[in-house]
Structure formats: C-alpha cells, structure tokens
Design an enzyme around this catalytic site. Sequence first.
Site, short mmCIF file in Angstrom:
data_model
loop_
_atom_site.label_atom_id
_atom_site.label_comp_id
_atom_site.label_asym_id
_atom_site.label_seq_id
_atom_site.Cartn_x
_atom_site.Cartn_y
_atom_site.Cartn_z
N ASP A 20 0.86 -1.18 0.00
CA ASP A 20 0.00 0.00 0.00
C ASP A 20 0.90 1.23 0.00
O ASP A 20 1.46 1.61 1.01
CB ASP A 20 -0.92 -0.01 1.24
CG ASP A 20 -1.85 1.21 1.28
OD1 ASP A 20 -1.59 2.20 0.56
OD2 ASP A 20 -2.83 1.17 2.04
N HIS A 135 -5.26 12.40 13.63
CA HIS A 135 -6.36 12.26 12.66
C HIS A 135 -7.50 11.39 13.18
O HIS A 135 -8.56 11.34 12.57
CB HIS A 135 -5.84 11.63 11.36
CG HIS A 135 -4.83 12.48 10.64
ND1 HIS A 135 -5.10 13.77 10.26
CD2 HIS A 135 -3.55 12.22 10.25
CE1 HIS A 135 -4.01 14.28 9.66
NE2 HIS A 135 -3.07 13.36 9.65
N HIS A 174 -0.11 17.88 8.21
CA HIS A 174 -1.51 17.55 7.90
C HIS A 174 -2.43 18.18 8.96
O HIS A 174 -2.04 18.35 10.11
CB HIS A 174 -1.72 16.03 7.91
CG HIS A 174 -0.87 15.29 6.92
ND1 HIS A 174 0.33 14.70 7.27
CD2 HIS A 174 -1.06 15.06 5.60
CE1 HIS A 174 0.85 14.12 6.19
NE2 HIS A 174 0.04 14.33 5.16
#
Length: 629
Positions: A20, A135, A174
């Site tokens: 991935d 997150h 982020h």
Amino acid sequence: MATALVYHEDMTAARLLWDDPECELERPERLVAVLSLLRLRGLEQRCLRLSACEASEAELGLVHSPEYVALVRETQTLDEDELRALSKQYDAVYFHPSTFHCARLAVGATLQLVEAVLTGAAPNGLALVRPPGHHSHRAAANGFCVFNNVAIAAKHAKQKHGLHRILIVDWDVHHGQGIQYIFEDDPSVLYFSWHRYEYGRFWPFLRESDTDAVGQGQGRGFTVNLPWNQVGMGNADYLAAFLHVLLPLAFEFNPELVLVSAGFDSAIGDPEGQMQATPECFAHLTQLLQVLAGGRVCAVLEGGYHLDSLSESVCMTVQALLGDPGPVLQGSMEPCQRCEGHRVEGAGVGRLTALISLQCPGVHTERPGCPGPSLDKPPTRQHESLTQDKALSALGKFLFLVDGILNGKVTCGIAAIPACGKAATLDVAIQQSLSRGAQRLLCLVLGELDWPLDIADDGRILWLNIGGKETAVRSAFHISTPLPGTTGGFLNYILGLVLPLAYSFQPELVLVTVGPAQGLQNPHVALLAAMLRIPAAGRVLALLEEESAPQLVTTLAPVLHGEAPPSLGPFLMASPEDIQTLKCLRAQLEPRWKLLQVASEAQGEAGSCHRVPLGKPPSGTNYTDQACS
Ligand code: X5A
Ligand code: ZN
C-alpha cells in the site's frame, strides 16, 4: 529536573503487512532512527527516561466510543485478510495484530508525559510514539492514526488535574481534523493547526481545514486553522505564523499546559509535506512555545517520514526542551521564499553564563542551589562567578564578557553598572564588539538613551529604543518608540516588532540595556529577555543599572538560561494609540525587514502566499495585529 522522554520499544512492532503505497510511509524505522540519533547526540542520556505503559480502557474512553475501542481490541485476533479488509474501511489506515498494543502504549506514553509535567517530575518532555493520533476520531481510525493520543491527554489534564486552559499546537503538515472535531465546541482547549491545504486539494481534502473553521458554540474562536496553499514553506513562514498568528492568541489565552502534536512531515525533505523548513526551525518553534504555560510543553510525535529530517528535527526539539541555547537559524528571513540548502550542525559544546558586577555592589552572582562552574559538562545551566576574581578590573571583566560571548566561550551575561556609567559602558561594549569584527549587533534599549554619537549608523548596529521620548524611524537601523501602556501593547511590540526585527537582523550579540525608570515590571523584562534569547541563539548581554540590579538579576538569570519567564499577570488590551504606533513603525520598516510582513494584499497572485490568513478573529482576541495588516 530533566526533560522527560517517554518511549517503549514495543511501539516498533506494528507494520504494514501488504502493499500500500500510501500507508508504507508509517513504518517502525521511524522510531528506531529517531532514538539512535538522540543517543548519538547524547540527548537521550540527558533526559529523564520513562518507559511507557499501556493506557487503560477508561483512558481510551475519554475520547473514543466503547464500540470503537472493542473493534480495535478485536484486531489482535484477526488474520491478514481480515486486517486488510478492516483497514480498507478507513481512510489511509492499516492494522497489524500488534496495533492495539502499540496504540495503547502510544496513549499511555502521552499520558505519562503529561502526568510527569503536571506533577512537577519534569519541566517538559517528549513522547516518541507510534501510531500517531491527531487524525483519529471518536469512532474511527484515520490517516495512520488509531487513538487520539494528544486529545486523550488534553481530556485527562482537564479531568484529572482540573486544568482550564490547554493549548494544542499541531505543527504536523496535515490537518489534525480529529483533534478539531473533538474540541470544536470546547473553549478550554485552543487548537492551532497549520497544514498543507492547496485550496482543499491536499489530503484529507476537507472544507473544515480552512481558515473559516473557527469552532462552534462556546468553542467559537478556539479553533485556529492556518492552511498553506502552496508547498515550499520555509523557516520564515513558520516563524511569521508563530509570531503574527499563534503567539498573540496564545498569550491572551494564557494556557496552563501546551501540548504539541509534533509531526515533522512539515520539515524539509519530507515526501508528504514538500516543505522547506529546516530541523533548526523546530528548536525555535519549541523555544517560542516554552515562554508559555510556565514552560510546561509536552511534545508528542505525530507524522514525519523522511528518516534523516525527522531524526534531526526531533533532536532539535529535545535540545530546545533541555534548555540549550541556539541554534542560529540560517537563511533568508523573507516569508515564502525558497530557503537555502539544509545545513545540519552537531550539538553545541558546554558553555557558561557569566554574571558580573562592575562595581561589585552586592549583586548575587550565583543562583541559589546552583552548583559551581564546570567546563566539561554539556548542560549549560550553570553560572561562572567572576566577582571573586580580584585580579581583573571591573572594565576588564566586562570586556572579557563581551569577547567571551562573541567567541562562543560564554553564552550570555548580566552586568550591573552605575546609572551614570550606562551610556559609556554601552558605548564601550559596542566599540569592543566592532573591533572584534562583529557585523551585526542588536542594541535593545529600555528607557531613554540616545545612539552614541561616536558610532556610525552603517548597518552593523540595529538600535531599538523602547521607552524613548517619541516614535521615530531615523533609519532602518535606528528606531525609537515610547513604551506601550499595557501588557497587551507590550506583547504586540515584542511579537510584532522586536522579534521579527531580531530574526531578520540575525545578530551575533544582543545588548539589552535596562534603566531603572523605564517603566517596565520585572516579569515584562524577563519575557523580553526570554524571547530575545531565541533569535540571538542565547547571546544576550544585559546591562542593568545598579539600583534595579539585585531583583532583576534574580529574574533574568534563569530566563537567559532557557527557563520559562514568570507570568505577566492580568492581561490588558493594547490601546488604540499603541496599535497605531506599532502599525506606523511596521509600515516604515517592512521594506527592509521582511519578517514584519503579516500580509501583503497588494501583491496579487504572485504574492498571495505571503498572506497569513487571519480568518475571523476569535472573540475577545482583537488586540492582535489585524489593525496593522
Ligand atoms: C500522522 C500523519 C498522514 C496521513 C497521510 C495519508 N498522517 N495520505 O502524518
Ligand atoms: Zn502528518
């Protein structure tokens, strides 16, 4: 009391078991690389090492739903196909049989760090954790994050320690939307995040990462987003964001604890961030935060995927937490410019502070409880007392001190001088520095004092007089302004004028002259010294007048060593006159000193990245610089 470093090697167990490309960045080597550089630099050894324990399910429940915790617990028994299928239900997440254990250790490490700092076992610290947390949502994993380490720690600090004001600074590249969602209606947690945004075209592609997401209900004004709409942001951009946006709000908020979502994917070399800020910048960001909350700063690792950049940046953060002066920030201080190549230097050698008294009028030269001088130990929190040395004349000692700072043998110093000799001593210090080849000398004069007549205004001296008779910009290097009337005004002057000038000028030495009747209280002088020390890489020489010296030395000596300054007391907004004066000074000085720029609306498309978007000001924070932009 040493900086806490919390870690457990089991946190290297979780890893991606299948292909991935998005998730493969978050790998065990991140922690291995960081820890080995911390050891190589001798930094780990200087910290209070704490071994992490798993958080309890009750602690996870401070943020996460019981169903979600149960679901993550079940992943321990899943096979690879099942893990993969479950991972696909979330955005940018992978599970491993050890994920539950690692994620509980990550929360546990963060809680131990906060516990150590709030109980006074450590002044500050860092938790080195995987998986990251910012997150993750109440009931969902997201962006490599499983449990929201920092959010759980903030809830814990409120619930178990009764804290009322917690600042979360998310310098990961982020947007920590998970933290934003958890505290969006909570005014006791001020959440600040900058992030790569590119008008919503960068992950996690959320409308609510933009400036106009400011919180809701009671929490309106306590969420602050600073989206970067271009890549390539560098040291000057990050500093401008701290000086002009975060710190004015943070001082007014007056946090009792600072939690840092310390992701280093915002550093140069990172494949996710594509930014340009060098590792040294993180020492500066950390030091700037350490003037808040009595220095109670808890940094918790989030992202950071370029192993060298990550490791260097973590070392810089730890060095700052340990109180080491420096490093010097290299490169142009013009916001939104490509920075020069990434330079990395080794840890500084042990240096000393000298405290001297020119007339020996009973000034304390040793801090109580401070061990005697030692030249071979790296910690820099010791004083060398030169008062005893009868062989040196008072002036000789003083010149020795100026030399010592310029040649790096001494980091900083304090000298007490008779009021009548203040101007002459400053003159001598300047002459001595110039004759030693100093190219940039910052003279910060508190109280009335004129530029010495015999010294030329040739760009080698930046003269900043706060507390002068009138506001005057005689040249880009000769600035005078009356003292602001309130704490808010004073903070505005420091953050909006003194620090941007100091960062732009990059002085080799800062001479701070403090008169007795300059109208500032000791905590204000201490804050100024604590903050000036940062751009000056510690090289501050304070000249005090004898009458005020004994108490001021007690206040200044610790902060010049990197300890947190005392609180400023009740906050009073800047007066409209002070704001107007500052605005006027900045307008005149901006062309020469680019870090003064908050926004440049006039520059159109090409200059749009200069804009530090302020959005709608949170309620009650209107003393900040909006009036000047
Ligand atoms: C903690 C962190 C990033 C996820 C990126 C997904 N997460 N493309 O840096
Ligand atoms: Zn990140």
